[in-house]
Design an enzyme around this catalytic site. Structure first.
Site, PDB file in Angstrom:
ATOM      1  N   GLY A  12      53.042 101.665  69.524  1.00 56.86           N
ATOM      2  CA  GLY A  12      52.952 100.715  70.626  1.00 56.86           C
ATOM      3  C   GLY A  12      53.382  99.295  70.302  1.00 56.86           C
ATOM      4  N   HIS A 110      65.558 102.430  74.106  1.00 56.29           N
ATOM      5  CA  HIS A 110      66.056 103.420  73.135  1.00 56.29           C
ATOM      6  C   HIS A 110      66.603 102.686  71.909  1.00 56.29           C
ATOM      7  CE1 HIS A 110      67.469 107.294  71.760  1.00 56.29           C
ATOM      8  NE2 HIS A 110      68.569 106.673  71.369  1.00 56.29           N
TER       9      HIS A 110
HETATM   10  C1  GAR Z   1      60.738 102.638  69.476  1.00 56.50           C
HETATM   11  O1  GAR Z   1      61.667 102.409  68.446  1.00 56.50           O
HETATM   12  C2  GAR Z   1      61.445 103.110  70.731  1.00 56.50           C
HETATM   13  O2  GAR Z   1      62.692 102.510  70.918  1.00 56.50           O
HETATM   14  C3  GAR Z   1      61.589 104.578  70.433  1.00 56.50           C
HETATM   15  O3  GAR Z   1      60.360 104.942  69.852  1.00 56.50           O
HETATM   16  C4  GAR Z   1      59.844 103.822  69.136  1.00 56.50           C
HETATM   17  C5  GAR Z   1      58.414 103.597  69.557  1.00 56.50           C
HETATM   18  O4  GAR Z   1      57.809 102.567  68.804  1.00 56.50           O
HETATM   19  N1  GAR Z   1      61.910 105.325  71.616  1.00 56.50           N
HETATM   20  C6  GAR Z   1      62.731 106.362  71.624  1.00 56.50           C
HETATM   21  O5  GAR Z   1      63.230 106.834  70.616  1.00 56.50           O
HETATM   22  C7  GAR Z   1      62.998 106.964  72.999  1.00 56.50           C
HETATM   23  N2  GAR Z   1      64.055 107.931  72.949  1.00 56.50           N
HETATM   24  P1  GAR Z   1      56.557 101.779  69.335  1.00 56.50           P
HETATM   25  O6  GAR Z   1      55.512 102.838  69.748  1.00 56.50           O
HETATM   26  O7  GAR Z   1      56.088 100.985  68.163  1.00 56.50           O
HETATM   27  O8  GAR Z   1      56.979 100.927  70.499  1.00 56.50           O
END
Ligand code: GAR
Length: 208
Positions: A12, A110
């Site tokens: 998050g 993304h």
């Molecule tokens: C982030 O890097 C986001 O861009 C990616 O997951 C991570 C979540 O991190 N999303 C994807 O890969 C969607 N295809 P977070 O929970 O620390 O925000």
């Protein structure tokens, strides 16, 4: 006020960037009305709790059929009456019904420069593993509207980030988050909340 529901799966940090943006006044006209995680016990839920935001977990594992999970997710989202749904590291395929009902009102972050390193199987750390395997020198992040395709919706904003010698997927992930994701996502929400950004006829429109 733009009512925003944030869907999350893990740490998050993007959720935190939105919370901080709203608190610091970099994101205006916005209220985060709920955070929904598909995974129990994740840090995202602690972040929502600490910020005093309604939060809940709806796990597919708690339902006998995928359709039941989808129904529960939709019901919870509807109950929050969002103007915008933000997929901030939501690593579950979202139901078609959700996309239809909230057409033009769902955005996703993304961690690559779409159309590189996106689509089925490209999520989280895997995206950075693939980018390093391919040897690209530049990567980045993309915010886009969500349509029925996987990472195929109209692009709102992108930011490039350099790949450095000796990067590991973890190091690259952190740089992409710091230099691109945590900036682009709050900015896109602020733009939508303040009427500078919309989607019309499947195309992104900017005003001002
Ligand atoms: C982030 O890097 C986001 O861009 C990616 O997951 C991570 C979540 O991190 N999303 C994807 O890969 C969607 N295809 P977070 O929970 O620390 O925000």
């Amino acid at each position: 006020m733009l009512r925003v529901v944030v869907l999350v799966s893990g740490g998050g940090t993007n959720l935190q960037a939105i919370i901080d943006g709203v608190r610091d006044g970099r994101v205006t006209g916005t209220e985060i009305v709920g955070v929904i995680s598909n995974n129990p016990g994740v840090k995202s839920l602690d972040r929502a709790e600490a910020a005093g935001i309604f939060h809940t977990c709806i796990s597919p594992k708690a339902f006998p059929e995928r359709a039941d999970f989808h129904r529960a997710l939709l019901e919870q989202i509807d109950a929050l009456s969002p103007d915008l749904i933000v997929l901030a590291g939501f690593l579950v395929r979202i139901p078609e019904e959700l996309i239809e009902r909230y057409d033009g009102r769902i955005i996703n972050i993304h961690p690559s420069l779409i159309p590189s390193f996106c689509g089925v199987g490209y999520y989280g750390l895997k995206v950075h593993e693939k980018a390093l395997e391919r040897g690209v020198r530049i990567t980045g992040a993309t915010v886009h509207f969500v349509n029925a395709g996987m990472d195929e919706g109209p692009i709102i904003a992108q930011k490039a980030v350099a790949v450095e010698e000796d990067d590991t997927p973890e190091i690259l992930q952190k740089r992409v988050m710091e230099q691109a994701e945590w900036i682009l996502l709050p900015q896109a929400i602020d733009d939508i909340a303040n009427g500078r950004l919309s989607i019309e006829g499947g195309k992104v429109r900017r005003k001002g």
